[in-house]
Design an enzyme around this catalytic site. Structure first.
Site, mmCIF file in Angstrom:
data_model
loop_
_atom_site.group_PDB
_atom_site.id
_atom_site.type_symbol
_atom_site.label_atom_id
_atom_site.label_comp_id
_atom_site.label_asym_id
_atom_site.label_seq_id
_atom_site.Cartn_x
_atom_site.Cartn_y
_atom_site.Cartn_z
ATOM 1 N N HIS A 164 60.984 -67.099 -27.995
ATOM 2 C CA HIS A 164 60.937 -66.215 -26.832
ATOM 3 C C HIS A 164 60.987 -67.051 -25.556
ATOM 4 C CE1 HIS A 164 59.044 -62.819 -29.174
ATOM 5 N NE2 HIS A 164 58.547 -63.819 -29.872
ATOM 6 N N GLU A 216 56.605 -68.906 -27.506
ATOM 7 C CA GLU A 216 57.091 -68.619 -26.148
ATOM 8 C C GLU A 216 57.373 -69.926 -25.430
ATOM 9 O OE1 GLU A 216 57.549 -65.704 -24.543
ATOM 10 O OE2 GLU A 216 56.453 -64.228 -25.746
ATOM 11 N N HIS A 270 64.278 -63.712 -29.869
ATOM 12 C CA HIS A 270 63.753 -62.354 -29.716
ATOM 13 C C HIS A 270 64.908 -61.359 -29.634
ATOM 14 C CE1 HIS A 270 60.460 -59.793 -27.544
ATOM 15 N NE2 HIS A 270 60.702 -59.359 -28.759
ATOM 16 N N ASP A 291 65.803 -62.594 -24.580
ATOM 17 C CA ASP A 291 65.323 -63.970 -24.671
ATOM 18 C C ASP A 291 65.536 -64.567 -26.062
ATOM 19 O OD1 ASP A 291 63.227 -61.955 -25.228
ATOM 20 O OD2 ASP A 291 61.841 -63.614 -25.433
#
Length: 182
Positions: free
Chosen positions: A36, A118, A157, A167
């Protein structure tokens, strides 16, 4: 070198436990890695807002763009900032709330069987060398500890929530990353 302990925590990542997780289903194998991006406010880097969002401490009045985040309960297993510093919010043994409505290879609800990482960034700004170095090392560790995560089962993602998420975006160098995993 990275180690994942028996409780599912990565060493030497900084721990910032999030309340936004729950148990994986009994048959919830760990077989997918989802990449992400996130920045708060969008396109701005270096603050504590991502950590605050994942730990339910974000002051939603601090920026007009945060108003939509009020009462949002999300998390990720890991966050890698622009300098390559790694934070862990949820044990890999638990179900982080990163994927939302999602599907991979005919299976719904990817949170049940995935790990979410992330990267501090946005779709159209290149990620840093330091981020790639950490992501590659961590991914290799995860593939070793969770052998059902193969290079084919490492996705963005956008791949599991097409039309809803974009993303990690066009700025993410999938070729460089995947070649480094070999």
């Amino acid at each position: 070198m990275y180690i994942i302990n028996s409780a599912g925590w990565l060493s030497p990542a900084a721990k910032h436990p999030s309340p936004n997780f729950n148990d994986r289903p009994p048959d919830g194998d760990i077989s997918l890695l989802v990449i992400h991006n996130i920045s708060l406010p969008a396109g701005q880097f270096g603050g504590s807002q991502v950590r605050e969002l994942f730990t339910n401490c974000l002051d939603c009045g601090a920026d007009p763009s945060f108003l939509d985040l009020r009462d949002l309960k999300v998390s990720s297993h890991l966050f890698i900032n622009r300098q390559g510093e790694v934070s862990q919010f949820v044990s890999f043994a638990d179900r982080a709330w990163h994927a939302g409505v999602s599907q991979f290879a005919g299976r719904e609800n990817c949170n049940d069987f995935s790990i979410g990482i992330e990267l501090e960034g946005c779709d159209d700004i290149p990620y840093t060398y330091e981020q790639y170095c950490e992501l590659i090392t961590i991914s290799q560790t995860l593939c070793r500890v969770y052998p059902a995560i193969t290079p084919e089962r490492i996705v963005g993602h956008n791949d599991i929530a097409p039309g809803r998420k974009t993303d990690p975006g066009a700025a993410f160098d999938w070729t460089y990353y995947k070649n480094a995993l070999e």
